[in-house]
Design a protein around this motif. Structure first.
Motif, PDB file in Angstrom:
ATOM      1  N   GLY A  14       0.793  -1.229   0.000  1.00  0.00           N
ATOM      2  CA  GLY A  14       0.000   0.000   0.000  1.00  0.00           C
ATOM      3  C   GLY A  14       0.821   1.272   0.000  1.00  0.00           C
ATOM      4  O   GLY A  14       0.490   2.226   0.694  1.00  0.00           O
ATOM      5  N   LEU A  58      -9.220  -4.237   6.674  1.00  0.00           N
ATOM      6  CA  LEU A  58      -9.744  -3.263   5.721  1.00  0.00           C
ATOM      7  C   LEU A  58      -8.808  -2.062   5.469  1.00  0.00           C
ATOM      8  O   LEU A  58      -8.621  -1.671   4.318  1.00  0.00           O
ATOM      9  CB  LEU A  58     -11.138  -2.803   6.159  1.00  0.00           C
ATOM     10  CG  LEU A  58     -11.966  -2.083   5.086  1.00  0.00           C
ATOM     11  CD1 LEU A  58     -12.133  -2.925   3.828  1.00  0.00           C
ATOM     12  CD2 LEU A  58     -13.328  -1.710   5.643  1.00  0.00           C
ATOM     13  N   PRO A  59      -8.195  -1.464   6.505  1.00  0.00           N
ATOM     14  CA  PRO A  59      -7.321  -0.317   6.225  1.00  0.00           C
ATOM     15  C   PRO A  59      -6.196  -0.664   5.249  1.00  0.00           C
ATOM     16  O   PRO A  59      -5.879   0.122   4.348  1.00  0.00           O
ATOM     17  CB  PRO A  59      -6.751   0.036   7.603  1.00  0.00           C
ATOM     18  CG  PRO A  59      -7.741  -0.497   8.571  1.00  0.00           C
ATOM     19  CD  PRO A  59      -8.329  -1.723   7.946  1.00  0.00           C
ATOM     20  N   GLN A  60      -5.628  -1.872   5.404  1.00  0.00           N
ATOM     21  CA  GLN A  60      -4.561  -2.282   4.482  1.00  0.00           C
ATOM     22  C   GLN A  60      -5.103  -2.522   3.078  1.00  0.00           C
ATOM     23  O   GLN A  60      -4.463  -2.194   2.084  1.00  0.00           O
ATOM     24  CB  GLN A  60      -3.871  -3.556   4.966  1.00  0.00           C
ATOM     25  CG  GLN A  60      -2.938  -3.335   6.143  1.00  0.00           C
ATOM     26  CD  GLN A  60      -3.435  -4.035   7.378  1.00  0.00           C
ATOM     27  OE1 GLN A  60      -4.586  -3.861   7.779  1.00  0.00           O
ATOM     28  NE2 GLN A  60      -2.579  -4.830   7.993  1.00  0.00           N
ATOM     29  N   ILE A  62      -7.610  -1.029   1.763  1.00  0.00           N
ATOM     30  CA  ILE A  62      -7.851   0.300   1.185  1.00  0.00           C
ATOM     31  C   ILE A  62      -6.532   0.926   0.714  1.00  0.00           C
ATOM     32  O   ILE A  62      -6.447   1.490  -0.375  1.00  0.00           O
ATOM     33  CB  ILE A  62      -8.558   1.233   2.212  1.00  0.00           C
ATOM     34  CG1 ILE A  62      -9.983   0.718   2.463  1.00  0.00           C
ATOM     35  CG2 ILE A  62      -8.588   2.680   1.726  1.00  0.00           C
ATOM     36  CD1 ILE A  62     -10.719   1.428   3.588  1.00  0.00           C
ATOM     37  N   GLN A  63      -5.482   0.754   1.517  1.00  0.00           N
ATOM     38  CA  GLN A  63      -4.184   1.322   1.124  1.00  0.00           C
ATOM     39  C   GLN A  63      -3.656   0.688  -0.156  1.00  0.00           C
ATOM     40  O   GLN A  63      -3.114   1.366  -1.024  1.00  0.00           O
ATOM     41  CB  GLN A  63      -3.178   1.122   2.245  1.00  0.00           C
ATOM     42  CG  GLN A  63      -3.241   2.254   3.259  1.00  0.00           C
ATOM     43  CD  GLN A  63      -1.983   2.319   4.087  1.00  0.00           C
ATOM     44  OE1 GLN A  63      -1.399   1.272   4.400  1.00  0.00           O
ATOM     45  NE2 GLN A  63      -1.575   3.501   4.447  1.00  0.00           N
ATOM     46  N   SER A  64      -3.831  -0.618  -0.261  1.00  0.00           N
ATOM     47  CA  SER A  64      -3.386  -1.296  -1.478  1.00  0.00           C
ATOM     48  C   SER A  64      -4.179  -0.818  -2.686  1.00  0.00           C
ATOM     49  O   SER A  64      -3.618  -0.591  -3.760  1.00  0.00           O
ATOM     50  CB  SER A  64      -3.545  -2.811  -1.344  1.00  0.00           C
ATOM     51  OG  SER A  64      -2.538  -3.310  -0.507  1.00  0.00           O
ATOM     52  N   THR A  66      -5.532   2.047  -3.029  1.00  0.00           N
ATOM     53  CA  THR A  66      -5.082   3.410  -3.326  1.00  0.00           C
ATOM     54  C   THR A  66      -3.765   3.392  -4.099  1.00  0.00           C
ATOM     55  O   THR A  66      -3.571   4.160  -5.045  1.00  0.00           O
ATOM     56  CB  THR A  66      -4.917   4.205  -2.005  1.00  0.00           C
ATOM     57  OG1 THR A  66      -6.124   4.065  -1.253  1.00  0.00           O
ATOM     58  CG2 THR A  66      -4.666   5.671  -2.260  1.00  0.00           C
TER      59      THR A  66
END
Ligand code: B1M
Length: 210
Positions: A14, A58-60, A62-64, A66
């Motif tokens: 990410g 989920l945060p990871q 989302i970072q990926s 992005t």
């Protein structure tokens, strides 16, 4: 590049800037579609599997996503440059939409750029699109081909609903895509065509609209 990460590592971890930089680097020796097919999609698949297994959250994810989008922004510029020397007459209008309840749009956006680059005018209705909006646009714009995208087993049901509504009121051809679908499944929910990737979508557009 400021980092020594590969594009896959940048997406998997990410890291947006590294993803963009590595993409520019790769574009010196590879075509945009090679980068999408050999790096971007496999990396996202890997990340998706890790998410499914509960190894990342989920945060990871989302970072990926992005980072993958940052890579695609770089790729898009190359597509846009290639487009300028083609003739500007549209070969026809196509609607693209990710179905209701589904916010995955990376794949749809790739298909959009490839179709635009092949001379079609795209009406992009975005993601999580209500069936009524798709139907209205088909009617108002007299559309001959609509492309629907769904990425989740849960939203494939919504895709089927959308197809039924479109069928009932219009003669517009329907092409569907998205990682959860297969050709036989796509046909079983009433689609006219299944596109496994952007290249397949382009071939279908050509056969429907010329
Ligand atoms: Co989500 N997600 N996600 N996600 N995500 C999947 C789909 C999942 C399979 C991951 C997993 O668990 N293994 C899983 C669904 C499981 C299931 O179906 N049962 C999942 C889940 C569960 C979720 C959430 C529910 C997570 C949560 O909130 N708890 C949530 C969904 C919210 C919602 O939609 N309501 C969610 C959210 C997200 C992010 C926002 C973080 C992000 C999306 C960002 C964005 O799109 N703007 C994301 C991502 C990135 C993924 C994965 C990792 C990658 C998807 C992707 O972009 N692939 C995905 C795992 C996977 O797919 N293996 C996953 C690359 C893309 C180029 O491929 O879209 O298939 P694809 O498009 C291809 C072809 O399919 C075809 O051409 C494209 C280019 O080759 N194509 C078309 C697609 N559409 C077409 C239309 C056409 C023609 C061809 O019309 C002409």
């Amino acid at each position: 590049p400021v980092s020594n990460l590969s594009l896959e590592q940048a997406v998997e971890n990410g890291i947006k800037q590294a993803a963009a930089e590595m993409t520019s680097e790769l574009l010196r020796s590879m075509s945009p579609s090679q980068i999408i097919d050999s790096f971007l999609i496999p990396s996202l698949e890997k990340v998706g599997n890790r998410f499914e297994r509960g190894e990342i959250f989920l945060p990871q994810l989302i970072q990926s996503a992005t980072a993958a989008q940052a890579s695609f922004e770089v790729i898009k510029k190359i597509f846009a440059q290639n487009k300028t020397d083609q003739n500007t007459l549209s070969k026809g209008k196509i609607i693209l939409a990710t179905v209701k309840g589904d916010i995955h749009d990376i794949g749809k956006n790739i298909v959009k750029v490839v179709l635009e680059n092949s001379g079609y005018e795209i009406i992009d209705l975005g993601k999580d699109v209500p069936d009524e909006r798709i139907l209205e646009t088909i009617k108002n714009e007299n559309i001959q081909l609509v492309g629907l995208s769904a990425l989740m087993t849960t939203t494939v049901k919504n895709m089927e609903d959308a197809i039924q509504k479109i069928r009932k009121e219009t003669r517009c051809k329907i092409v569907v895509g998205g990682a959860v679908l297969t050709e036989s499944y796509a046909l079983s929910i009433g689609a006219d065509y299944y596109a496994k990737d952007a290249k397949a979508a382009m071939d279908i557009a050509k056969s429907v609209l010329g």
